[in-house]
Write an enzyme that holds these catalytic residues in place. Sequence first.
Site, PDB file in Angstrom:
ATOM      1  N   TYR A  39       6.071  18.241  31.328  1.00 28.02           N
ATOM      2  CA  TYR A  39       4.727  17.624  30.971  1.00 28.02           C
ATOM      3  C   TYR A  39       5.134  16.332  30.210  1.00 28.02           C
ATOM      4  O   TYR A  39       5.956  16.314  29.720  1.00 28.02           O
ATOM      5  CB  TYR A  39       3.645  18.596  30.413  1.00 28.02           C
ATOM      6  CG  TYR A  39       3.823  18.731  28.867  1.00 28.02           C
ATOM      7  CD1 TYR A  39       3.592  18.038  27.953  1.00 28.02           C
ATOM      8  CD2 TYR A  39       4.832  19.766  28.751  1.00 28.02           C
ATOM      9  CE1 TYR A  39       3.714  18.366  26.541  1.00 28.02           C
ATOM     10  CE2 TYR A  39       5.304  20.023  27.357  1.00 28.02           C
ATOM     11  CZ  TYR A  39       4.685  19.396  26.300  1.00 28.02           C
ATOM     12  OH  TYR A  39       4.893  19.588  25.109  1.00 28.02           O
ATOM     13  N   CYS A  40       3.929  15.415  30.315  1.00 27.71           N
ATOM     14  CA  CYS A  40       3.913  14.141  29.516  1.00 27.71           C
ATOM     15  C   CYS A  40       2.502  13.816  29.006  1.00 27.71           C
ATOM     16  O   CYS A  40       1.901  14.961  28.720  1.00 27.71           O
ATOM     17  CB  CYS A  40       4.550  12.949  30.314  1.00 27.71           C
ATOM     18  SG  CYS A  40       3.431  12.542  31.686  1.00 27.71           S
ATOM     19  N   ARG A  41       2.270  12.890  28.605  1.00 25.78           N
ATOM     20  CA  ARG A  41       0.687  12.358  27.989  1.00 25.78           C
ATOM     21  C   ARG A  41      -0.202  12.587  29.018  1.00 25.78           C
ATOM     22  O   ARG A  41      -1.164  13.430  28.688  1.00 25.78           O
ATOM     23  CB  ARG A  41       0.829  11.196  27.353  1.00 25.78           C
ATOM     24  CG  ARG A  41      -0.507  11.042  26.806  1.00 25.78           C
ATOM     25  CD  ARG A  41      -0.394   9.340  25.860  1.00 25.78           C
ATOM     26  NE  ARG A  41      -0.047   8.468  27.167  1.00 25.78           N
ATOM     27  CZ  ARG A  41      -0.349   7.408  27.162  1.00 25.78           C
ATOM     28  NH1 ARG A  41      -1.513   6.821  26.381  1.00 25.78           N
ATOM     29  NH2 ARG A  41      -0.012   6.291  28.324  1.00 25.78           N
TER      30      ARG A  41
END
Length: 137
Positions: A90-92
Amino acid sequence: MSIRHFLTALVGAMATLTSCEAQDSIPTLAPAQFEQRMKADSTAVLIDVRTATEYSEGHLPGARNIDFLEPQSFARGIAALDSAHTYYVYCRSGNRSHKAAMRMARRGLRVVDMAGGFRAWSAAGKEAVATQPAPRP
């Protein structure tokens, strides 16, 4: 343009689109499904591909940070990963993690991406931890 040239171009375009879709077969799941699948997977390893600063401000419990925006560090980080695991990334917002997941998959790793990233996770009221206190206003 003759019909023959048109059909040749059309077949070429369809082949290109089909091959792009085949390469992008990364499962992308909403936070609840992402969490459920990860918890049920005994080989799961959670990877946060945001910057170290973003990670320190808040991340999913148990996540390992491998910064996608640091190309050499990211390349070294994924080269060290064991293909016996499934990597949940995941990221932002979901953009970086999808790019990271595609790169990881090209290296032969099994990867699952979280739709909407940390923002969606937080909006869903899911647990997050911080490694440094957030700055006061």
